[in-house]
Write a protein that holds these residues in place. Structure first.
Motif, PDB file in Angstrom:
ATOM      1  N   TYR A   1      62.857 -12.992 181.558  1.00  0.00           N
ATOM      2  CA  TYR A   1      61.540 -12.829 182.353  1.00  0.00           C
ATOM      3  C   TYR A   1      60.191 -12.554 181.626  1.00  0.00           C
TER       4      TYR A   1
ATOM      5  N   ARG B   1      56.449 -14.733 180.066  1.00  0.00           N
ATOM      6  CA  ARG B   1      55.093 -14.178 180.128  1.00  0.00           C
ATOM      7  C   ARG B   1      54.574 -13.816 178.907  1.00  0.00           C
TER       8      ARG B   1
ATOM      9  N   LEU C   1      65.976  -8.070 181.395  1.00  0.00           N
ATOM     10  CA  LEU C   1      64.813  -8.519 181.507  1.00  0.00           C
ATOM     11  C   LEU C   1      64.209  -9.733 180.581  1.00  0.00           C
TER      12      LEU C   1
ATOM     13  N   ASP D   1      60.870  -2.505 177.965  1.00  0.00           N
ATOM     14  CA  ASP D   1      62.099  -3.185 178.327  1.00  0.00           C
ATOM     15  C   ASP D   1      63.045  -2.265 177.660  1.00  0.00           C
TER      16      ASP D   1
ATOM     17  N   TRP E   1      59.159  -4.747 187.535  1.00  0.00           N
ATOM     18  CA  TRP E   1      58.114  -5.348 186.196  1.00  0.00           C
ATOM     19  C   TRP E   1      57.005  -5.798 186.992  1.00  0.00           C
ATOM     20  N   ASP E   2      56.909  -6.465 187.821  1.00  0.00           N
ATOM     21  CA  ASP E   2      55.897  -6.958 188.621  1.00  0.00           C
ATOM     22  C   ASP E   2      55.091  -6.217 189.358  1.00  0.00           C
TER      23      ASP E   2
ATOM     24  N   PRO F   1      63.047  -7.607 187.381  1.00  0.00           N
ATOM     25  CA  PRO F   1      61.808  -8.276 187.297  1.00  0.00           C
ATOM     26  C   PRO F   1      60.730  -8.087 188.456  1.00  0.00           C
TER      27      PRO F   1
END
Length: 346
Positions: A9, A13, A6, A47, A199-200, A196
């Motif tokens: 990613y 952000r 991650l 993470d 995660w979203d 990812p």
């Protein structure tokens, strides 16, 4: 330097990354205090790229690990799990491990920095056993979901260390009931390339991205030891609070005689305690001094958001580990006060 699945990613952000003993991990996502509140009151997304999975395969995997690990692997049915330690014959800590049994394999979740030593120690003891320790068939990422709302976000209610294959937003995951900070939480095993998207999906359901600053602060508050910091080859299993990882009813395992002798004696000469820091923040590894004599050392130092003050874990000799005992921490040109405090600190 190891980057997690991650890494790029979260960086895109707003995560601020830092080296964590050879692994690049998010320190925070802009507001560590808010992330801490999510750990305590909501759902925090972490993470866990500092951990990895080893698969034990072969018809002798259960009997071999039953003789190696400190918990009762043979008692596990598919879908069940447990915490355990791999010890040396002297009862010292090689690695901590989360064990998950399936129909065809045993999944061993270990710190990535201890993986090689863990596997090498096991492989040295394989003689005629039909067992191998191999990576997952495809890359797997571990994602933590910590806090009282974690299970609601994925719609699962599991017993401690139990696990199940489910889908989260059409993404296949193995969900394990486990926590990095000794609280309500889940560890999600997901294909590295889908991490990812997972995660979203969890953020969309209300999870708060959380970095190591808040996670480590909470870990220190509750007194959960981490291998490589608070546990290593200098530390006896009985010196750290890992009772859930030690079976008192199974047969022999590596290091069991030392654990049994210490248990029968009723005490150890030192133990891991919580400490509240007053003064300049010292580094991990700094000595703890009482009346001019070294009586221990710090292991992990972090900001305890629940105390609004720095705090630490450290080893202290038994004659000085009572809550309220004041110790000195010399470091550089400074001397800091460290006060022993009962766990959890907050």
């Amino acid at each position: 330097m190891l980057e997690t699945a991650l890494h790029a990613y979260p960086a895109a952000r707003g995560a601020a990354h830092a080296d964590d003993r050879g692994v690049v991990l998010p320190r925070h996502f802009g507001d560590a205090a808010r992330e801490y509140r999510a750990l305590r009151e909501g759902a925090a997304l972490v993470d866990l790229g500092f951990r990895t999975v080893v698969r034990a395969v072969g018809v002798d995997r259960v009997t071999f690990l039953q003789g190696m690990l400190s918990n009762d692997v043979a008692a596990l049915r598919p879908g069940e799990g447990c915490p355990a330690l791999l010890l040396t014959i002297q009862g010292r800590v090689v690695a901590d491990v989360r064990v998950a049994a399936t129909d065809e394999t045993i999944l061993l979740d270990v710190d990535v920095r201890a993986r090689d030593a863990f596997v090498e120690a096991l492989e040295r003891l394989v003689v005629a056993d039909e067992v191998e320790f191999v990576p997952p068939e495809a890359p797997v990422a571990l994602v933590g979901l910590e806090g009282p709302h974690a299970e609601r976000l994925v719609g699962e209610n599991l017993a401690p260390y139990a696990h199940r294959e489910i889908e989260v937003a059409d993404i296949p995951v193995r969900v394990v009931r486990a926590s990095e900070v000794g609280g309500p939480g889940l560890v999600l095993h997901v294909a590295g390339g889908r991490a990812p998207a997972l995660w979203d999906a969890l953020v969309a359901r209300g999870a708060e991205p959380c970095g190591m600053e808040a996670l480590e602060g909470r870990r220190v508050e509750v007194g959960v030891p981490r291998v490589g910091l608070d546990m290593d080859l200098t530390v006896l299993a009985l010196e750290v609070p890992v009772e859930d990882a030690l079976s008192t009813t199974k047969g022999c395992y590596l290091g069991q005689e030392v654990v049994a002798r210490g248990t029968a004696r009723g005490h150890v000469n030192r133990g891991l305690v919580g400490l509240v820091i007053d003064g300049p923040v010292p580094p991990g590894g700094a000595p703890l001094v009482r009346d001019g004599k070294d009586v221990g050392r710090l292991t992990t130092v972090a900001y305890a958001f629940g105390l609004d003050a720095p705090a630490a874990l450290g080893f202290v000799r038994r004659e000085h580990w009572e809550p309220g005992t004041e110790l000195r921490v010399p470091h550089g040109h400074a001397v800091t006060l460290a006060r022993v405090a009962a766990l959890p600190l907050a």
